[in-house]
Enzyme design. Structure first.
Site, short mmCIF file in Angstrom:
data_model
loop_
_atom_site.label_atom_id
_atom_site.label_comp_id
_atom_site.label_asym_id
_atom_site.label_seq_id
_atom_site.Cartn_x
_atom_site.Cartn_y
_atom_site.Cartn_z
N ASN A 1 -1.72 3.38 13.30
CA ASN A 1 -0.85 2.50 14.08
C ASN A 1 -0.82 2.89 15.55
OD1 ASN A 1 0.89 2.77 11.16
ND2 ASN A 1 0.18 0.78 11.87
N ASP B 1 7.73 11.09 -8.97
CA ASP B 1 6.89 9.92 -8.70
C ASP B 1 7.53 8.69 -9.35
OD1 ASP B 1 4.62 7.99 -9.00
OD2 ASP B 1 3.52 9.66 -8.10
N ASN C 1 7.26 -4.14 13.48
CA ASN C 1 6.54 -2.89 13.75
C ASN C 1 7.51 -1.76 14.08
OD1 ASN C 1 4.60 -5.16 14.09
ND2 ASN C 1 3.19 -3.49 14.55
N TYR D 1 -3.15 -3.58 0.96
CA TYR D 1 -1.78 -3.09 1.19
C TYR D 1 -0.82 -4.29 1.28
CZ TYR D 1 2.30 -1.86 3.93
OH TYR D 1 3.58 -1.76 4.39
N LYS E 1 2.53 -5.84 -1.13
CA LYS E 1 3.87 -6.24 -0.67
C LYS E 1 4.19 -7.66 -1.14
CE LYS E 1 5.04 -2.49 1.32
NZ LYS E 1 6.08 -1.66 0.73
N LEU F 1 6.50 13.36 -2.14
CA LEU F 1 6.01 14.08 -0.96
C LEU F 1 4.51 13.86 -0.72
CD1 LEU F 1 8.00 17.46 -1.29
CD2 LEU F 1 8.63 15.41 0.01
N THR G 1 3.57 -8.73 7.19
CA THR G 1 2.21 -9.04 6.78
C THR G 1 2.16 -10.08 5.65
OG1 THR G 1 0.09 -7.98 6.29
CG2 THR G 1 1.95 -7.21 5.04
N ASP H 1 11.24 11.35 -4.13
CA ASP H 1 10.00 11.24 -3.34
C ASP H 1 8.99 12.22 -3.92
OD1 ASP H 1 8.06 11.51 -1.10
OD2 ASP H 1 9.56 10.41 0.06
N SER I 1 7.16 -6.48 4.43
CA SER I 1 6.46 -6.41 5.71
C SER I 1 6.17 -7.82 6.22
CB SER I 1 5.13 -5.68 5.48
OG SER I 1 4.26 -5.87 6.57
N PHE J 1 11.71 2.63 -0.60
CA PHE J 1 10.68 2.80 0.43
C PHE J 1 9.36 3.33 -0.14
CE2 PHE J 1 14.65 3.74 2.85
CZ PHE J 1 14.52 2.81 3.87
N LYS K 1 0.86 3.08 2.54
CA LYS K 1 0.93 2.06 3.59
C LYS K 1 -0.27 1.99 4.53
CE LYS K 1 3.20 4.99 6.95
NZ LYS K 1 4.10 5.11 8.07
#
Ligand code: NAD
Ligand code: UFG
Length: 339
Positions: free
Chosen positions: A200, A59, A180, A150, A154, A34, A127, A32, A125, A81, A85
């Protein structure tokens, strides 16, 4: 037991998934940068499970850093992950989103291929579905062109992974289409910690309740829904985390690329969420009605039959559990991981 690389493992869903992976006896390497998370989340994951994981700060667009991770650890599968987002931000800085989410995913699967690792679970997602579909949404319904950049990233990554699995039978890829995600680990030690103003609903509600924001704006009160406010399928983040373990088991045994919806199958309106939050937690959430938010659909909830039948997964938590756990996290950590 497997050795799992978790990209974006310090984030909201990633940290909860690390807890479930460690509890199930898997070994975990988190990768990650961060950019939207804190290493403190991983400290707490290890304290909660009394198990250790390996953290590599890096990265996914950095091929050398990925090669080093695959060389240093015998990885069996990757849960991916890592990505950006924020829907609104993706409209302002599309290239940053294309780079992190699309180029980053390409960089990751290239490194996997170099390392001969072909099992992947990807965070997709709801979406990606065409807005013309009527809920409950099932995986055979057509995908559309998401209204924001975004969502577009995806869709592109999904399509790329599907084509990759067709071209090369060594790949085994799960596309998990999250609805969600809300809630937090029961302990309240890890949870969602958005930077800046939350986009959100759930973190906005908890930040109003804890006094960090004045009032919730409810976007739209004239939708064709039970009470005029938008309806979504809220899923407890621990149920979502467990779906990754089920998908992992499935993918370690089968080839190809397949999509699964991860939702409860129940729709709840914004007003229902706010009112239930107040009842369950005994706190008030000030609110006002505001105009509809651009790009929002009236109703979106899952048909989750495929995940239940094929992954052996079943959501365990109710909306009340989700709202109690979100609040437990927020009230214990009013400023998130900053303390
Ligand atoms: P999050 O921001 O909390 O976690 C994402 C993590 O990825 C963060 O820790 C961040 O630092 C890291 N990251 C970002 N870019 C990176 C890069 N280039 N290299 C390495 N690390 C990088 O978000 P989350 O809610 O936990 O979401 C996890 C995944 O699930 C994301 O791909 C997101 O798009 C997807 N998803 C989330 C939701 C949701 O509502 N939370 C819904 C559907 C899909
Ligand atoms: N809402 C409000 N006020 C707020 C925030 C949200 O009324 O301050 C409403 C929205 O209009 C919507 C509902 O609450 O009706 C849920 O909104 P969220 O922003 O929490 O979630 P979305 O359904 O818009 O988006 C989520 C993820 C995206 C993903 C999308 C897929 O955040 O990453 O689901 O459907 F792309």
């Amino acid at each position: 037991m497997a050795n799992i690389l978790v990209t974006g493992g310090a984030g909201y869903i990633g940290s909860h998934t690390c807890v479930e992976l460690l509890n199930a006896g898997h070994s975990v390497v988190v990768f990650d940068n961060l950019s939207n998370s804190s290493e403190e989340a991983l400290v707490r994951v290890q304290a909660l499970t009394a198990k250790s994981l390996i953290f590599v700060e890096g990265d996914i667009r950095d091929a050398n850093a990925l090669d080093q991770v695959f060389a240093a650890h015998q990885i069996d599968a990757v849960i991916h992950f890592a990505g950006l987002k924020a829907v609104g931000e993706s409209q302002q800085i599309p290239l940053v989103y294309f780079d992190n989410n699309i180029a980053g995913s390409i960089s990751l699967v290239q490194a996997m291929q170099r390392a001969n690792v072909f099992n992947l679970v990807f965070s997709s997602s709801a979406t990606v579905y065409d807005e013309a579909n009527i809920s409950p949404l099932n995986e055979d319904m057509p995908t559309g062109m998401p209204s924001n950049n975004y969502g577009y990233t995806k869709l592109i990554v999904e399509q790329m992974l599907q084509k990759l699995a067709i071209a090369d039978a060594r790949w085994s890829i799960a596309l998990l289409r999250y609805f969600n995600p809300v809630g937090a680990h029961k302990s309240g030690r890890i949870g969602e910690d958005p930077q800046g103003i939350p986009n959100n609903l759930m973190p906005y509600v908890t930040q109003v309740a804890v006094g960090r924001r004045e009032k919730l704006s409810i976007f739209g009160q004239d939708y064709d829904t039970v009470d005029g406010t938008g309806v979504r399928d809220y899923i407890h983040v621990v149920d979502l985390a467990n779906a990754h373990l089920c998908a992992l088991n499935n993918r370690l045994e089968a080839a190809g690329c397949r999509a699964w919806n991860i939702g409860t199958g129940n729709g709840s309106s914004v007003l229902e969420v706010k009112n239930t939050f107040e009842q369950v937690n005994g706190v008030a959430v000030a609110f006002e009605f505001a105009p509809r938010r651009e790009g929002d659909v009236a109703t979106s909830f899952a048909d989750n039959a495929r995940a239940i039948a094929e992954l052996g997964w079943k959501p365990q938590y109710t909306l009340e559990d989700m709202l109690a756990d979100s609040w437990n996290w927020q009230k214990q950590n009013p400023e998130g991981y900053k303390k």
